[in-house]
Design a protein around this motif. Structure first.
Motif, PDB file in Angstrom:
ATOM      1  N   VAL A  27       0.783  -1.305  -0.196  1.00 27.74           N
ATOM      2  CA  VAL A  27       0.034  -0.008  -0.055  1.00 27.74           C
ATOM      3  C   VAL A  27       0.712   1.378  -0.001  1.00 27.74           C
ATOM      4  O   VAL A  27       0.438   2.394  -0.227  1.00 27.74           O
ATOM      5  CB  VAL A  27      -1.021   0.125   1.107  1.00 27.74           C
ATOM      6  CG1 VAL A  27      -1.968  -1.238   1.151  1.00 27.74           C
ATOM      7  CG2 VAL A  27      -0.387   0.108   2.490  1.00 27.74           C
ATOM      8  N   ASP A  30       0.293   3.194  -2.957  1.00 26.49           N
ATOM      9  CA  ASP A  30      -1.162   3.785  -3.481  1.00 26.49           C
ATOM     10  C   ASP A  30      -0.954   5.307  -3.573  1.00 26.49           C
ATOM     11  O   ASP A  30      -0.776   6.099  -2.642  1.00 26.49           O
ATOM     12  CB  ASP A  30      -2.134   3.550  -2.286  1.00 26.49           C
ATOM     13  CG  ASP A  30      -3.389   3.824  -2.387  1.00 26.49           C
ATOM     14  OD1 ASP A  30      -3.547   4.653  -3.609  1.00 26.49           O
ATOM     15  OD2 ASP A  30      -4.299   3.467  -1.648  1.00 26.49           O
ATOM     16  N   GLU A  32      -3.552   7.038  -5.070  1.00 21.50           N
ATOM     17  CA  GLU A  32      -5.018   7.193  -5.146  1.00 21.50           C
ATOM     18  C   GLU A  32      -5.552   7.814  -3.898  1.00 21.50           C
ATOM     19  O   GLU A  32      -6.161   8.656  -3.692  1.00 21.50           O
ATOM     20  CB  GLU A  32      -5.826   6.188  -5.707  1.00 21.50           C
ATOM     21  CG  GLU A  32      -5.498   5.634  -7.200  1.00 21.50           C
ATOM     22  CD  GLU A  32      -5.876   6.799  -8.216  1.00 21.50           C
ATOM     23  OE1 GLU A  32      -6.577   7.420  -8.129  1.00 21.50           O
ATOM     24  OE2 GLU A  32      -4.820   7.020  -9.036  1.00 21.50           O
ATOM     25  N   THR A  33      -5.281   6.921  -2.816  1.00 20.93           N
ATOM     26  CA  THR A  33      -5.916   7.250  -1.395  1.00 20.93           C
ATOM     27  C   THR A  33      -5.179   8.386  -0.731  1.00 20.93           C
ATOM     28  O   THR A  33      -4.109   8.419  -0.742  1.00 20.93           O
ATOM     29  CB  THR A  33      -5.819   5.832  -0.688  1.00 20.93           C
ATOM     30  OG1 THR A  33      -6.446   4.816  -1.286  1.00 20.93           O
ATOM     31  CG2 THR A  33      -6.688   6.037   0.776  1.00 20.93           C
ATOM     32  N   ALA A  39      -9.102   3.098   2.494  1.00 25.22           N
ATOM     33  CA  ALA A  39      -9.054   1.910   1.723  1.00 25.22           C
ATOM     34  C   ALA A  39      -8.340   0.689   2.363  1.00 25.22           C
ATOM     35  O   ALA A  39      -8.280   0.717   3.651  1.00 25.22           O
ATOM     36  CB  ALA A  39      -7.838   2.292   0.705  1.00 25.22           C
TER      37      ALA A  39
END
Length: 66
Positions: A27, A30, A32-33, A39
């Motif tokens: 993660v 990641d 996007e989050t 998430a």
């Protein structure tokens, strides 16, 4: 650093720490989050719920099926 984070998970069996380390590592990429978005990441036996604040992954919940 990630291994130390996994080691503080008192309710998670020792043999599950490797899977949690793998999830935390996954993660970190990641893009996007962002806070306050939530998430989740799932492994074979474990999961974690997280958000990202700047360069920090904040793990909000983690658990393993027994």
């Amino acid at each position: 650093m990630i291994q130390r984070a996994a080691n503080v998970l008192f309710d998670v069996p020792d043999e599950m720490h490797e899977e949690i380390v793998m999830l935390i590592s996954a993660v970190t990429g990641d893009a996007e989050t962002r806070a306050p978005d939530l998430a989740a990441a799932f492994g074979e036996w474990c999961w974690l719920v997280y958000t990202i604040r700047g360069d920090v992954v904040e793990v909000l919940d983690v658990g393993c099926a027994r």
